[in-house]
Each structure stands twice: as structure tokens, then as C-alpha cells.
Write a protein that holds these residues in place. Structure first.
Motif, mmCIF file in Angstrom:
data_model
loop_
_atom_site.group_PDB
_atom_site.id
_atom_site.type_symbol
_atom_site.label_atom_id
_atom_site.label_comp_id
_atom_site.label_asym_id
_atom_site.label_seq_id
_atom_site.Cartn_x
_atom_site.Cartn_y
_atom_site.Cartn_z
ATOM 1 N N LEU A 161 0.830 -1.206 0.000
ATOM 2 C CA LEU A 161 0.000 0.000 0.000
ATOM 3 C C LEU A 161 0.859 1.248 0.000
ATOM 4 O O LEU A 161 0.571 2.213 -0.722
ATOM 5 N N ARG A 162 1.924 1.247 0.778
ATOM 6 C CA ARG A 162 2.799 2.423 0.805
ATOM 7 C C ARG A 162 3.419 2.667 -0.567
ATOM 8 O O ARG A 162 3.508 3.806 -1.032
ATOM 9 N N GLY A 163 3.836 1.588 -1.232
ATOM 10 C CA GLY A 163 4.380 1.733 -2.576
ATOM 11 C C GLY A 163 3.348 2.257 -3.548
ATOM 12 O O GLY A 163 3.649 3.097 -4.409
ATOM 13 N N ILE A 164 2.104 1.775 -3.427
ATOM 14 C CA ILE A 164 1.025 2.258 -4.284
ATOM 15 C C ILE A 164 0.778 3.741 -4.034
ATOM 16 O O ILE A 164 0.588 4.529 -4.982
ATOM 17 N N MET A 165 0.783 4.150 -2.773
ATOM 18 C CA MET A 165 0.557 5.561 -2.448
ATOM 19 C C MET A 165 1.634 6.443 -3.064
ATOM 20 O O MET A 165 1.348 7.520 -3.597
ATOM 21 N N LYS A 166 2.883 6.005 -3.012
ATOM 22 C CA LYS A 166 3.962 6.774 -3.619
ATOM 23 C C LYS A 166 3.795 6.837 -5.141
ATOM 24 O O LYS A 166 4.093 7.853 -5.775
ATOM 25 N N CYS A 167 3.300 5.742 -5.709
ATOM 26 C CA CYS A 167 3.091 5.689 -7.152
ATOM 27 C C CYS A 167 2.014 6.674 -7.589
ATOM 28 O O CYS A 167 2.217 7.459 -8.527
ATOM 29 N N ILE A 168 0.866 6.647 -6.913
ATOM 30 C CA ILE A 168 -0.250 7.487 -7.371
ATOM 31 C C ILE A 168 -0.010 8.967 -7.094
ATOM 32 O O ILE A 168 -0.639 9.822 -7.731
ATOM 33 N N GLU A 169 0.906 9.282 -6.185
ATOM 34 C CA GLU A 169 1.292 10.683 -6.008
ATOM 35 C C GLU A 169 1.821 11.243 -7.325
ATOM 36 O O GLU A 169 1.551 12.392 -7.694
ATOM 37 N N THR A 170 2.588 10.423 -8.029
ATOM 38 C CA THR A 170 3.175 10.848 -9.303
ATOM 39 C C THR A 170 2.099 11.129 -10.347
ATOM 40 O O THR A 170 2.194 12.088 -11.117
ATOM 41 N N PHE A 171 1.068 10.300 -10.356
ATOM 42 C CA PHE A 171 0.019 10.426 -11.370
ATOM 43 C C PHE A 171 -1.108 11.366 -10.944
ATOM 44 O O PHE A 171 -1.992 11.669 -11.754
ATOM 45 N N GLY A 172 -1.094 11.786 -9.697
ATOM 46 C CA GLY A 172 -2.140 12.682 -9.225
ATOM 47 C C GLY A 172 -3.467 11.994 -8.957
ATOM 48 O O GLY A 172 -4.527 12.623 -9.022
ATOM 49 N N PHE A 173 -3.422 10.692 -8.627
ATOM 50 C CA PHE A 173 -4.636 9.941 -8.321
ATOM 51 C C PHE A 173 -4.839 9.875 -6.806
ATOM 52 O O PHE A 173 -3.893 10.036 -6.027
ATOM 53 N N ASP B 31 -4.375 -12.193 -3.032
ATOM 54 C CA ASP B 31 -4.826 -13.485 -2.517
ATOM 55 C C ASP B 31 -4.131 -13.909 -1.231
ATOM 56 O O ASP B 31 -4.402 -15.003 -0.725
ATOM 57 N N ASN B 32 -3.234 -13.070 -0.687
ATOM 58 C CA ASN B 32 -2.524 -13.549 0.498
ATOM 59 C C ASN B 32 -2.309 -12.436 1.503
ATOM 60 O O ASN B 32 -2.719 -11.287 1.297
ATOM 61 N N TRP B 33 -1.622 -12.787 2.620
ATOM 62 C CA TRP B 33 -1.559 -11.887 3.770
ATOM 63 C C TRP B 33 -0.824 -10.592 3.487
ATOM 64 O O TRP B 33 -1.141 -9.554 4.076
ATOM 65 N N ASN B 34 0.153 -10.610 2.598
ATOM 66 C CA ASN B 34 0.855 -9.361 2.293
ATOM 67 C C ASN B 34 0.037 -8.447 1.377
ATOM 68 O O ASN B 34 0.475 -7.354 1.035
ATOM 69 N N ASP B 35 -1.180 -8.896 1.013
ATOM 70 C CA ASP B 35 -2.078 -8.065 0.206
ATOM 71 C C ASP B 35 -3.136 -7.356 1.054
ATOM 72 O O ASP B 35 -3.844 -6.475 0.545
ATOM 73 N N VAL B 36 -3.271 -7.745 2.314
ATOM 74 C CA VAL B 36 -4.385 -7.259 3.131
ATOM 75 C C VAL B 36 -4.424 -5.739 3.214
ATOM 76 O O VAL B 36 -5.480 -5.114 3.033
ATOM 77 N N GLU B 37 -3.289 -5.112 3.483
ATOM 78 C CA GLU B 37 -3.279 -3.659 3.669
ATOM 79 C C GLU B 37 -3.724 -2.932 2.404
ATOM 80 O O GLU B 37 -4.477 -1.956 2.475
ATOM 81 N N MET B 38 -3.292 -3.406 1.243
ATOM 82 C CA MET B 38 -3.705 -2.713 0.016
ATOM 83 C C MET B 38 -5.165 -3.000 -0.317
ATOM 84 O O MET B 38 -5.864 -2.147 -0.867
ATOM 85 N N LEU B 39 -5.657 -4.190 0.015
ATOM 86 C CA LEU B 39 -7.069 -4.491 -0.217
ATOM 87 C C LEU B 39 -7.957 -3.600 0.652
ATOM 88 O O LEU B 39 -9.011 -3.140 0.213
ATOM 89 N N GLU B 40 -7.527 -3.362 1.879
ATOM 90 C CA GLU B 40 -8.299 -2.529 2.803
ATOM 91 C C GLU B 40 -8.171 -1.042 2.493
ATOM 92 O O GLU B 40 -9.109 -0.271 2.710
ATOM 93 N N GLY B 41 -7.020 -0.639 1.970
ATOM 94 C CA GLY B 41 -6.726 0.786 1.874
ATOM 95 C C GLY B 41 -7.034 1.447 0.558
ATOM 96 O O GLY B 41 -6.913 2.676 0.445
#
Length: 286
Positions: free
Chosen positions: A206-218, A228-238
Motif C-alpha cells: 500500500l505504501r508503494g502504491i501511495m507513492k506511485c499514485i502521487e506521481t500520477f495525481g490519483f 490473494d494472500n496476507w501481504n495483500d491485506v493492507e492494500m485491499l483494505e486501503g
């Protein structure tokens, strides 16, 4: 309105043969034709990533559980271990004779067993390992009877002179609490029953996604994620829409906005139709 979609790889984007379903390919292609960006959000490294995602044409790549984010043209975000924390990890692995890999920008080094595990052929073999496989017993056996027990075997690796984004450790689920205690300056996350990923503290997809979308203005509300797994939970929720695959554990499903079919049964396609990202006509004769 969704402007960007991120897909986990194993158990989500690809099937047991490490191939993307035709329905997945066509769904992603139609989303991109409508101006929606598509990318991966994975615990895997950028090394040979095209092979791992079955040569799909993605716009952005969130790798090493969010520690390295880039497009085909530029690096958008990167975060590596401090030298002090990396030293703690090396000491932990050397003292305990643990099977560990270190992930850099251009290569991964470490345990020969773990290097084999990163091989694409080995990943395909994993599907034949039964769910009852005794990970803890195998791990302890390797620690006790490893044929060569050189002192400081990891301290001498050349890759430690480079920036390290993530470490991958052979580890059973039973020792998660102990790992968190021994490596307090790290975030430890699991994407399968056999290994854990160790990343700088506070890191996540999720933190990586947040840094990514800052660039695109989303905004996060304009992001859709699949996992499908535990390291996906934060991004699924956020994110705006979090989709869990039908093959995900119940706890992961509970974190999602929608549970789709499995990665073997056109789950990505079905969810994108459900949310009207694509039209059903994109994939006929399922």
C-alpha cells in the motif's frame, strides 16, 4: 472512477502454471484501452519480472512489497535498509544458520536453496507441495544438519555493498512472533507458507502504491487492487476497491470489498465485469 489497477502475481494474476488466463489478458487490455493504468503490486523482485508476469504489458511496477516502484522509463520510489538494520539481519541469519536471500536492484544473492526457490521452474513445482508439508520441521532440519556451516557466510556476500530492498527467509508460520521480536526494526510479511519477506519497517504494498499514485495525481479511491494472500491485506483494505481471489484464505477475503472466483476460474475477469471496468463481451465462451 477507477484510474489505476494493481495485481498481485502468484495466486492472482497467474495460474498454477505461472501463466495468465486469456480472460485476464483481454480484461487488462480493454481496461488499458479505456485509459486505465494497470500494474503489479508484488513481493517479488524486478529481476526477470517479465517472465514472472507472463510478458503482460503493464504500465507500472510495485515490487519488493512496495520498496521499489518504477515505470518503464523511471524510478518513482525506492526505500532500502539502513546499514545498521541490514547488519542486524545478517547477524540473525548467520548466528542461526538460516536460509536467507538478499534482494538488490539487479540481482539476488544468498542461500543456494533460496536461489533455487526463486527460479521460475521451482515456483511451478510449489503447487505439488501438499498443504500439510511440515515447513517448521524441514527448516529445523536444515539449520541442524546443513553440511557447510562457515562462520560469517552472509557477511562476505558482495551484494551487501549494494542497496538492499528486501530479504527473503525460509520460515514457518509458527515463528512469526519470534521473528518480530528478533528483528524489531523490520516489517515481516508472508505471501506463502514457506517463506517470509523482510522489508524496512513500515513498508508495504500500500505504501508503494501511495507513492506511485502521487506521481500520477490519483487518490486511493481511484485505485483497484487484486490479491490473494496476507501481504495483500493492507492494500485491499486501503484502496477504493479491494478484490480478494476465491483461493485466498478467509482472513484475506474478510479484508476485501469483493471476493471473486479463483485465479484458475477467471476471477480477475469476473471482478472487472462486476465493477463495470470492462464489458462482458470482452471474453466469450468462458
Amino acid at each position: 472512477m477507477i484510474k489505476i489497477i494493481f495485481f498481485d502475481i502468484d495466486g492472482t494474476l497467474v495460474d498454477r502454471r505461472a501463466k495468465a488466463l486469456d480472460s485476464t489478458r483481454k480484461a487488462i487490455s480493454q481496461a488499458q484501452s479505456q485509459g486505465i493504468l494497470c500494474g503489479v503490486a508484488t513481493g517479488r523482485s524486478p529481476i526477470h519480472l517479465s517472465e514472472q508476469i507472463d510478458a503482460l504489458n503493464f504500465d507500472v511496477f510495485v515490487t519488493y512489497n512496495g520498496q521499489l516502484v518504477y515505470t518503464k522509463d523511471e524510478t518513482l520510489y525506492e526505500r532500502t535498509f539502513s546499514k545498521a538494520v541490514l547488519e542486524q539481519i545478517v547477524d540473525f541469519a548467520d548466528t542461526g544458520n538460516r536460509q536467507l536471500m538478499f534482494g538488490g536492484r539487479l540481482k539476488m544473492e544468498g542461500s543456494s536453496l533460496m536461489r533455487f526457490g526463486q527460479n521460475s521452474k521451482a515456483r511451478k513445482l510449489v503447487r505439488f507441495i501438499p498443504k500439510w508439508f511440515p515447513v517448521a520441521a524441514a527448516q529445523n532440519l536444515l539449520i541442524k544438519y546443513r553440511s557447510v556451516k562457515e562462520e560469517c557466510r552472509y557477511h562476505e556476500l558482495n551484494i551487501l555493498n549494494e542497496e538492499i530492498y528486501q530479504c527473503v527467509l525460509l520460515s514457518s508460520a509458527e515463528e512469526m512472533e519470534d521473528l518480530n521480536r528478533q528483528l524489531p526494526d523490520c516489517t515481516i510479511t508472508r505471501s506463502n507458507p514457506y517463506v517470509v519477506d523482510i522489508i524496512p519497517q513500515g513498508g508495504s504494498k500500500l505504501r508503494g502504491i501511495m507513492k506511485c499514485i502521487e506521481t500520477f495525481g490519483f487518490s486511493l479511491n481511484e485505485v483497484m487492487t487484486f490479491g490473494d494472500n496476507w501481504n495483500d491485506v493492507e492494500m485491499l483494505e486501503g484502496t477504493g476497491i479491494g478484490v480478494a481471489m476465491g483461493n485466498a484464505p478467509d482472513g484475506v477475503k474478510a479484508s476485501a470489498d469483493f471476493v471473486t472466483a479463483t485465479n484458475e476460474d477467471h476471477g480477475i475477469y469476473q471482478a472487472m465485469v462486476h465493477y463495470k471496468i470492462i464489458e462482458e463481451a470482452v471474453y466469450e465462451n468462458r
